[in-house]
Design a protein around this motif. Structure first.
Motif, short mmCIF file in Angstrom:
data_model
loop_
_atom_site.label_atom_id
_atom_site.label_comp_id
_atom_site.label_asym_id
_atom_site.label_seq_id
_atom_site.Cartn_x
_atom_site.Cartn_y
_atom_site.Cartn_z
N ALA A 92 0.02 1.49 3.31
CA ALA A 92 -0.85 0.83 4.29
C ALA A 92 -0.40 -0.62 4.51
N GLN A 93 -0.07 -1.32 3.43
CA GLN A 93 0.38 -2.72 3.55
C GLN A 93 1.67 -2.81 4.36
N ALA A 94 2.53 -1.81 4.23
CA ALA A 94 3.81 -1.82 4.95
C ALA A 94 3.67 -1.23 6.36
N ASN A 95 2.47 -0.79 6.69
CA ASN A 95 2.22 -0.17 7.99
C ASN A 95 3.03 1.12 8.16
N VAL A 96 3.07 1.91 7.09
CA VAL A 96 3.75 3.20 7.10
C VAL A 96 2.67 4.28 6.91
N SER A 97 2.61 5.20 7.82
CA SER A 97 1.61 6.27 7.71
C SER A 97 2.13 7.38 6.80
N GLU A 98 1.18 8.09 6.20
CA GLU A 98 1.56 9.25 5.40
C GLU A 98 2.32 10.24 6.27
N GLU A 99 1.86 10.41 7.48
CA GLU A 99 2.47 11.36 8.41
C GLU A 99 3.94 11.03 8.67
N ARG A 103 6.96 13.56 7.79
CA ARG A 103 7.87 14.03 8.85
C ARG A 103 9.29 13.47 8.69
N GLY A 104 9.49 12.59 7.70
CA GLY A 104 10.81 12.05 7.44
C GLY A 104 11.29 11.07 8.49
N HIS A 105 10.37 10.32 9.09
CA HIS A 105 10.74 9.35 10.12
C HIS A 105 11.21 8.04 9.48
N ALA A 106 12.47 7.74 9.71
CA ALA A 106 13.02 6.47 9.21
C ALA A 106 12.60 5.35 10.15
N SER A 107 12.29 4.21 9.58
CA SER A 107 11.91 3.04 10.38
C SER A 107 12.12 1.80 9.53
N ALA A 108 12.07 0.65 10.17
CA ALA A 108 12.19 -0.60 9.42
C ALA A 108 11.07 -0.74 8.38
N PRO A 109 9.80 -0.43 8.73
CA PRO A 109 8.76 -0.53 7.70
C PRO A 109 8.98 0.42 6.51
N VAL A 110 9.52 1.61 6.76
CA VAL A 110 9.81 2.54 5.67
C VAL A 110 10.90 1.95 4.77
N ALA A 111 11.94 1.39 5.39
CA ALA A 111 13.02 0.78 4.60
C ALA A 111 12.49 -0.37 3.75
N ILE A 112 11.60 -1.19 4.32
CA ILE A 112 11.01 -2.30 3.57
C ILE A 112 10.16 -1.78 2.41
N LEU A 113 9.38 -0.74 2.67
CA LEU A 113 8.56 -0.12 1.63
C LEU A 113 9.44 0.40 0.49
N LEU A 114 10.52 1.07 0.84
CA LEU A 114 11.42 1.61 -0.18
C LEU A 114 12.12 0.49 -0.95
N GLN A 115 12.48 -0.59 -0.27
CA GLN A 115 13.10 -1.73 -0.96
C GLN A 115 12.13 -2.30 -2.00
#
Length: 189
Positions: A92-99, A103-115
């Protein structure tokens, strides 16, 4: 001198996998990591032997680091099974939805969350290794070898973290062998 309570903790950790497919916050995930990985490390430290009590702290933190590495590596695979091990409050803090993860959608927020998750795992590797006395390097060599391999895998993932959504990142066997040999040479004395 292995304690029965440790074995019960491992079973409790496996049971968590049957009860939860999401963790609201890191504190909950940390308990899971402790049960399924840190306890194994603590038991292993007892089996391999140690002279310094801080070796048990090393084993605890190394277990957390290993499990976090597994979680990061398996984000996509777990999502395809409907499981998300990354803390939901951090999504939620990274603005990444569970969905988007499912669905395996790569995005800048997902990359930041993973970092952020990678940084956390690195913190646990650093903490673990700083607590291990040189007197116990030789007896704890199996964990040190695993740490060299797992940490290198984590650093490979850091190069392109969103790949974990669609690929299982792994080190080739020869690379693992050279890392194991390097760790053995570094810590055997």
């Amino acid at each position: 001198d292995l304690q029965e309570a440790h074995f019960i903790e491992i079973i409790d950790g496996m049971e968590m996998d049957t009860q939860y497919n999401r963790y609201a916050e890191f504190k909950q995930l940390q308990l899971y990591c402790y049960r399924v990985a840190s306890v194994v490390g603590i038991l292993s430290a007892h089996i391999f032997g140690y002279t310094d009590r801080n070796t048990l702290k090393y084993a605890h933190d190394l277990g957390i680091a290993f499990q976090l590495t597994n979680i990061i590596r398996d984000v996509g695979e777990d999502a395809r099974r409907g499981r998300i091990y990354l803390p939901l409050d951090e999504l939620a803090q990274a603005n990444v939805s569970e969905e988007s993860l499912l669905r395996g959608h790569a995005s800048a927020p997902v990359a930041i969350l993973l970092q952020k998750q990678i940084d956390r795992a690195e913190h646990y590797y650093n903490k673990a290794l700083s607590q291990l006395s040189k007197a116990d390097y030789k007896s704890q060599l199996p964990g040190l070898i695993m740490a060299a391999i797992y940490r290198t895998l984590l650093r490979e993932i850091r190069e392109a973290p969103s790949l974990v959504l669609t690929h299982k990142i792994a080190l080739p066997p020869f690379r693992k062998l050279t890392l194991a040999l390097g760790a053995w040479l570094k810590y055997r004395r």
